[in-house]
Write an enzyme that holds these catalytic residues in place. Structure first.
Site, short mmCIF file in Angstrom:
data_model
loop_
_atom_site.label_atom_id
_atom_site.label_comp_id
_atom_site.label_asym_id
_atom_site.label_seq_id
_atom_site.Cartn_x
_atom_site.Cartn_y
_atom_site.Cartn_z
N ASN A 157 0.95 -1.16 0.21
CA ASN A 157 0.12 0.11 0.11
C ASN A 157 0.84 1.19 0.02
OD1 ASN A 157 0.75 -0.43 2.64
ND2 ASN A 157 -1.04 0.64 3.54
N GLU A 254 4.40 -3.71 12.46
CA GLU A 254 3.58 -2.60 12.18
C GLU A 254 2.20 -3.36 11.53
OE1 GLU A 254 1.13 0.04 11.60
OE2 GLU A 254 2.52 0.36 9.79
N CYS A 288 -3.13 1.84 6.65
CA CYS A 288 -3.48 1.30 7.81
C CYS A 288 -3.72 2.21 8.97
CB CYS A 288 -2.11 0.49 8.39
SG CYS A 288 -0.74 1.20 8.60
N GLU A 468 8.39 2.95 14.09
CA GLU A 468 9.19 3.29 13.09
C GLU A 468 9.38 4.76 12.98
OE1 GLU A 468 6.71 0.86 10.08
OE2 GLU A 468 8.74 0.30 9.83
C1 UN1 Z 1 0.36 2.80 6.10
O1 UN1 Z 1 -0.96 2.65 5.85
O2 UN1 Z 1 0.88 1.67 6.27
O3 UN1 Z 1 0.11 8.22 8.03
C2 UN1 Z 1 1.27 3.69 6.28
C3 UN1 Z 1 -0.16 8.08 6.74
C4 UN1 Z 1 1.19 7.86 6.06
C5 UN1 Z 1 1.48 6.26 6.18
C6 UN1 Z 1 0.36 5.32 6.12
N1 UN1 Z 1 2.02 8.54 6.08
O4 UN1 Z 1 -1.29 7.75 6.35
#
Ligand code: UN1
Length: 501
Positions: A157, A254, A288, A468
């Site tokens: 993603n 994660e 996520c 991270e």
């Molecule tokens: C993810 O969806 O795994 O904060 C990371 C955010 C992005 C990173 C998402 N900078 O939505």
């Protein structure tokens, strides 16, 4: 067809060479907006390929760990600079391979550039400590050491940003890497690694094996990988944690999210609607951090819902390379089906489907995996659509009466990645900051859009306590060594001779 180019064919990248997979099996990467378009052909790697990659990383370790920190930092800065020059090309490739709309693909590449620049500075700043000793004529200090060969297993993603969060700091700290990128986005991974090579990362310092979970599992299980950095589903994370636990291997996970936006009666409603729209449907909900729950106080529920539904209906679905498209395809057919199965679950559970809820098939859309942005109302915290990560353009409105109920509802999932509150009341904002159970909290902004100079990660089942990026990221990728130098010329016993002259 927009952006069509010749398919790329490559082997794994091991020890600076392109090597065909041992089994001879291959897989294709295809455009999720036009499934007929083949982007590339890659080896379906097995344990034998992973073994070759680990051996290569082990061989390269001595040279890389003894390369001065500032020099390693320069190589990473050079990689970030090349990415900056090629940002547009990388972003267009990402849209073709992964589907997110071009503006967001540019953001993904930018996040990797930011990470590279940020971490490169550690080359001249990876400080240890000088610590007073309890004894006279004795010196005490700490220094960072690399972990060794580390395995990075990454999702589709954020096909360049997430690898950069892991690989840049791993290399900065002097580790060598075996990288297993997602099966859905191998070409983005290939281009990223090629840039590292071009920037001067020596052969064998980063080794890339393409493939599916068989290859990922081999990276995790190989006795030569001393630490695993994984982003993906909670189910896979549990299996990885169990394997790493039994092998006493360091593991950073994660995992999922079920992020929520709280909208209070006193919020700026227009701002909240705009934030919810972006948080829920940006990247077609495949973050996520996606805002998959909208927890709305009763007085504004009607107005918020009406505005959100009309704005959702106006979103343009299509190929992310086309100007004006808001929502691109989802990654593959399996995900498309899974997303739709949650629509069916929501309806069965008694939630009200306000808009969307179907595969989008108009015209060209039938050639790809498109899902209409979907809003459910009347959702209660116990429903599966309020509990399980859908990873698609589906969001659920949960009505609440008070701030206390909003916070309890927001906290009522197994995950704890990102939560947000829209309010103009300072008291509400600060109470929420304290009480929301998440690694990331936003006030008057949606749950997505973390910046790399702050720690990223979550509580509860979102991970296993690691973070991270952020200012302390090297702690994840290095070990402390404590050094004592006794220059007294005699035996001094710690804890015993503390008063000796
Ligand atoms: C993810 O969806 O795994 O904060 C990371 C955010 C992005 C990173 C998402 N900078 O939505």
């Amino acid at each position: 067809m927009i952006g069509e180019q010749q398919a790329v064919e490559t082997g794994n990248l091991i020890g600076g060479e392109r090597r065909a997979g041992v089994s001879g099996r291959t897989f294709e990467s295809r455009n999720p907006a036009h499934h007929g378009e083949i982007i590339g052909v890659f080896p379906q790697s097995s344990a034998a390929d992973v073994d070759a990659a680990v051996v290569s990383a082990q061989r390269a370790l001595a040279g890389w760990r003894s390369t001065p920190w500032p020099r390693r930092g320069e190589v990473i800065l050079a990689a970030a600079t090349i990415m900056e020059q090629r940002k547009e090309e990388l972003a267009r490739l990402m849209t073709r391979e992964m589907g997110k709309v071009l503006t967001e693909a540019r953001g993904d590449v930018q996040e990797a550039i930011d990470m590279g620049k940020f971490i490169a500075g550690e080359g001249r700043r990876a400080f240890g400590e000088t610590v007073p000793s309890e004894l006279r004529n004795k010196w005490a200090m700490t220094m960072r050491q690399p972990l060794g060969v580390i395995g990075c297993v990454t999702p589709w993603n954020f096909p360049i940003a997430i690898p950069s969060w892991k690989i840049f700091p791993a290399l900065m700290a002097g580790n060598t890497v075996v990288f297993k990128p997602a099966e859905d986005t191998p070409l983005c991974a290939l281009r990223f690694v090629e840039i590292l090579e071009e920037a001067g990362v020596p052969a064998g310092v980063i080794n890339t094996v393409f493939g599916n979970e068989e290859a990922g599992d081999a990276v995790v299980r190989h006795p030569g990988t001393v630490a695993i950095f994984f982003t993906g589903s909670a189910d896979t994370g549990r299996l990885i944690a169990a394997t790493c636990g039994s092998m006493l291997k360091k593991v950073s996970l994660e995992l999922g999210g079920k992020n929520g936006i709280v909208v209070m009666d006193d919020a700026d409603l227009e701002l909240a609607v705009e934030g919810a729209l972006w948080g829920a449907f940006g990247t077609a909900g495949q973050r996520c951090t996606a805002s998959s729950r909208l927890i709305v106080q009763r007085k504004v529920l009607g107005d918020f819902t009406d505005a959100l539904v009309s704005r959702t209906r106006a979103l343009r679905i299509g190929n992310g390379l086309v100007d004006g498209v808001d929502v691109g395809p989802v990654i593959n057919e399996t995900q498309l089906r899974r997303i739709h199965s949650y629509t069916e679950i929501g309806v069965q559970e008694g939630a009200t489907l306000l808009t969307g809820g179907e595969v989008a098939r108009d015209g060209d859309l039938a050639e790809g995996f498109f899902y209409a942005p979907t809003v459910f109302a009347g959702v209660t915290p116990a429903m599966r659509i309020a509990q399980e990560e859908i990873f698609g353009p589906t969001t659920a409105i949960l009505p609440v009466e008070s701030l206390a109920e909003a916070i309890t509802t927001a906290n009522s999932t197994q995950f704890g990645l990102s939560l947000s509150i829209y309010t103009n009341d300072l008291r509400h904002a600060f109470l929420a900051i304290h009480e929301l159970e998440a690694g990331i909290v936003y006030v008057n902004a949606p749950t997505i859009g973390a910046e790399i100079q702050l720690p990223f990660g979550g509580t509860k089942n979102t991970g296993n306590g690691h973070r991270e990026a952020g200012g302390r990221v090297l702690d994840e990728f290095s070990e402390w060594k404590s050094i004592y130098i006794d220059y007294s010329g005699r035996l001094q016993r710690a804890q015993i001779d503390t008063d000796a002259q």
